[in-house]
Design a protein around this motif. Structure first.
Motif, PDB file in Angstrom:
ATOM      1  N   GLY A 109       0.780  -1.230   0.000  1.00 59.60           N
ATOM      2  CA  GLY A 109       0.000   0.000   0.000  1.00 59.60           C
ATOM      3  C   GLY A 109       0.809   1.276   0.000  1.00 59.60           C
ATOM      4  O   GLY A 109       0.240   2.366  -0.167  1.00 59.60           O
ATOM      5  N   VAL A 128       2.994   4.331  -1.318  1.00 56.44           N
ATOM      6  CA  VAL A 128       2.946   5.061  -2.587  1.00 56.44           C
ATOM      7  C   VAL A 128       4.279   5.766  -2.811  1.00 56.44           C
ATOM      8  O   VAL A 128       4.758   6.490  -1.936  1.00 56.44           O
ATOM      9  CB  VAL A 128       1.798   6.082  -2.601  1.00 56.44           C
ATOM     10  N   GLN A 160       2.010   8.427  -9.483  1.00 59.24           N
ATOM     11  CA  GLN A 160       2.229   7.688  -8.244  1.00 59.24           C
ATOM     12  C   GLN A 160       2.272   6.196  -8.556  1.00 59.24           C
ATOM     13  O   GLN A 160       1.476   5.696  -9.364  1.00 59.24           O
ATOM     14  CB  GLN A 160       1.121   7.971  -7.223  1.00 59.24           C
ATOM     15  N   THR A 197       1.971   2.583  -6.687  1.00 60.37           N
ATOM     16  CA  THR A 197       1.520   1.938  -5.457  1.00 60.37           C
ATOM     17  C   THR A 197       2.160   0.561  -5.318  1.00 60.37           C
ATOM     18  O   THR A 197       2.168  -0.232  -6.263  1.00 60.37           O
ATOM     19  CB  THR A 197      -0.011   1.788  -5.449  1.00 60.37           C
TER      20      THR A 197
END
Length: 277
Positions: free
Chosen positions: A149, A151, A158, A160
């Protein structure tokens, strides 16, 4: 041999470059991905490290300068610590890896890195007198530990972190949700998935494949940029993941257990030779 000779790249558009080690002629040759952002650039996997990848990026003009300053910050992210992906991390100032494999990277654990390189795989030696017997993944202190989770913020994009164990205990994918691109490392590529290494685990791999299928079902992935071989799309991703699950029965588990035992012995012998040199 210079870094400019050792590496080659191909622009894919959208600030992504596909980089390979030209003279490492092996099925283990890993894909290296440069992802450029408005505030930070990221290299996903770093190859063997026989020549400096940052030198190549600079000399090839792939590192665009920040506004009114030098190059943007550059982060190297290892999808896992296997030698063909992590050997080049030594050349980077900033390195990120999943927390499950941080200790192996810090210790230069060539058993967990499954270091297995032969002279015949290197078509041109990187320097006079070089031998594959000398090769090892050196200890590298990661500057960032990654978790599910997290980033990685590049400014205008972005990535992840998705923890996808199975191939190794710290294997990750990086998901560009906005562009529906998955950098899959060795979790999945268009070839036979390897689940018989010392830290591989079939039950974890099945769960990871289920997550991959869910990404496709939800329309979250359209393009996969894998750790080896060629780029492919969502349909192929779903088929590769579902095929692994369907084949992971009792016979597969028995044969995998035998292969893991053989691989473990071979790696321990090879690693002991490396450390004794």
């Amino acid at each position: 041999m210079s870094a400019l000779e050792w590496f080659a790249h191909k622009p894919l558009g959208g600030g992504i470059f596909w980089i390979q080690e030209r003279f490492y002629e092996s099925g283990n040759r890993a894909n290296i991905w440069l992802v450029r952002g408005s505030q930070r650039d990221v290299v996903i996997d770093a190859g063997l490290g026989l020549r400096s990848l940052p030198d190549y990026l600079r000399d090839a003009g792939l590192l665009a300068p920040a506004e009114g300053a030098g190059p943007r910050p550059l982060l190297a992210v290892a999808t896992h610590v296997h030698f063909d992906h992590s050997g080049g991390l030594q050349h980077f100032e900033e390195v990120a890896v999943h927390s499950a494999e941080a200790s192996a990277l810090l210790q230069g654990d060539n058993y967990e890195a499954v270091t297995w390189l032969s002279d015949r795989e290197v078509a041109r030696p990187p320097r006079p007198g070089w031998s594959a017997r000398q090769f090892r993944v050196p200890p590298v202190r990661p500057s960032r530990l990654l978790h599910e989770g997290d980033v990685i913020n590049l400014g205008d994009r972005q990535l992840t972190v998705m923890h996808m164990p199975g191939h190794s205990r710290g294997s990750i994918c990086l998901h560009d949700k906005d562009r529906k691109i998955l950098f899959s490392g060795d979790v999945v590529y268009d070839g036979s998935m390897i689940d018989w290494l010392p830290y591989s685990r079939i039950s974890d791999y099945i769960a990871s494949c289920q997550r991959l299928m869910e990404l496709v079902d939800r329309g979250l992935v359209e393009k996969v940029l894998p750790g080896h071989f060629n780029i492919f799309g969502a349909e192929r991703l779903y088929r590769l993941a579902s095929n692994y699950i369907s084949q992971a029965g009792i016979c597969h588990k028995i044969s995998t257990c035998a292969m893991r035992s053989i691989a473990s012995i071979a790696l321990r012998v090879a690693n002991s030779r490396i450390t004794s040199q």
